[in-house]
Write a protein that holds these residues in place. Structure first.
Motif, PDB file in Angstrom:
ATOM      1  N   UNK A 143       0.824  -1.209   0.000  1.00 35.86           N
ATOM      2  CA  UNK A 143       0.000   0.000   0.000  1.00 35.86           C
ATOM      3  C   UNK A 143       0.863   1.266   0.000  1.00 35.86           C
ATOM      4  N   UNK A 144       1.925   1.355   0.807  1.00 39.91           N
ATOM      5  CA  UNK A 144       2.731   2.586   0.786  1.00 39.91           C
ATOM      6  C   UNK A 144       3.386   2.851  -0.576  1.00 39.91           C
ATOM      7  N   UNK A 145       3.873   1.797  -1.227  1.00 40.81           N
ATOM      8  CA  UNK A 145       4.492   1.971  -2.544  1.00 40.81           C
ATOM      9  C   UNK A 145       3.469   2.408  -3.585  1.00 40.81           C
ATOM     10  N   UNK A 146       2.261   1.830  -3.513  1.00 42.14           N
ATOM     11  CA  UNK A 146       1.198   2.193  -4.450  1.00 42.14           C
ATOM     12  C   UNK A 146       0.798   3.657  -4.279  1.00 42.14           C
ATOM     13  N   UNK A 147       0.706   4.124  -3.037  1.00 37.86           N
ATOM     14  CA  UNK A 147       0.357   5.530  -2.770  1.00 37.86           C
ATOM     15  C   UNK A 147       1.458   6.440  -3.313  1.00 37.86           C
ATOM     16  N   UNK A 148       2.715   6.054  -3.132  1.00 33.53           N
ATOM     17  CA  UNK A 148       3.834   6.847  -3.641  1.00 33.53           C
ATOM     18  C   UNK A 148       3.798   6.935  -5.161  1.00 33.53           C
ATOM     19  N   UNK A 149       3.493   5.813  -5.846  1.00 33.63           N
ATOM     20  CA  UNK A 149       3.403   5.808  -7.311  1.00 33.63           C
ATOM     21  C   UNK A 149       2.269   6.714  -7.776  1.00 33.63           C
ATOM     22  N   UNK A 150       1.113   6.663  -7.108  1.00 36.37           N
ATOM     23  CA  UNK A 150      -0.018   7.519  -7.486  1.00 36.37           C
ATOM     24  C   UNK A 150       0.311   9.001  -7.272  1.00 36.37           C
ATOM     25  N   UNK A 151       1.016   9.322  -6.211  1.00 40.40           N
ATOM     26  CA  UNK A 151       1.386  10.715  -5.956  1.00 40.40           C
ATOM     27  C   UNK A 151       2.370  11.216  -7.020  1.00 40.40           C
TER      28      UNK A 151
END
Length: 126
Positions: free
Chosen positions: A6-14
């Motif tokens: 989840x943290x990596x996915x949020x970083x990619x979306x940002x």
């Protein structure tokens, strides 16, 4: 999935939001979804084409003979009820035996046919 939490996915979306902006991000996601859908359709059509059973030449020849015999049988079944003077044209009796069978497109040579060809060639040369 690919080791993405989840943290990596949020970083990619940002990062995607910063790079492409809020106006382009939905458009990019939509086009990516359409591309994935078309790819799935193409792969399923390709796999169906590969897995489809092939028709053998013997089956093709049998279906061709059936198709040529059906019109002949229909013509033979239709006969005039009575002949009048205005009907001067008569139809010949057509039976499946009177119609020659279509030649196959390719016949593999057999030992006997090769021997016959060699014998015929020897007669011509002599």
């Amino acid at each position: 999935m690919f080791g993405i939490g989840v943290p990596e996915l949020i970083l990619i979306l940002i990062v995607g939001l910063v790079v492409f902006g809020p106006g382009k991000l939905p458009e990019i996601a939509r086009s990516l979804g359409k591309g994935m859908r078309e790819f799935k359709k193409a792969t399923s059509a390709f796999s169906q084409a590969i897995n489809a059973p092939l028709e053998t030449p013997v089956q093709q020849q049998a279906t061709q003979q059936q198709q040529t015999q059906q019109p002949v049988q229909q013509q033979a079944a239709v006969q005039p009820a009575e002949n009048t003077a205005s009907q001067a044209v008569t139809t010949p009796d057509i039976t499946p035996e009177s119609v020659p069978a279509p030649k196959p497109v390719y016949e593999a040579p057999t030992q006997e046919s090769v021997r016959q060809q060699i014998a015929e060639q020897a007669k011509k040369d002599a």
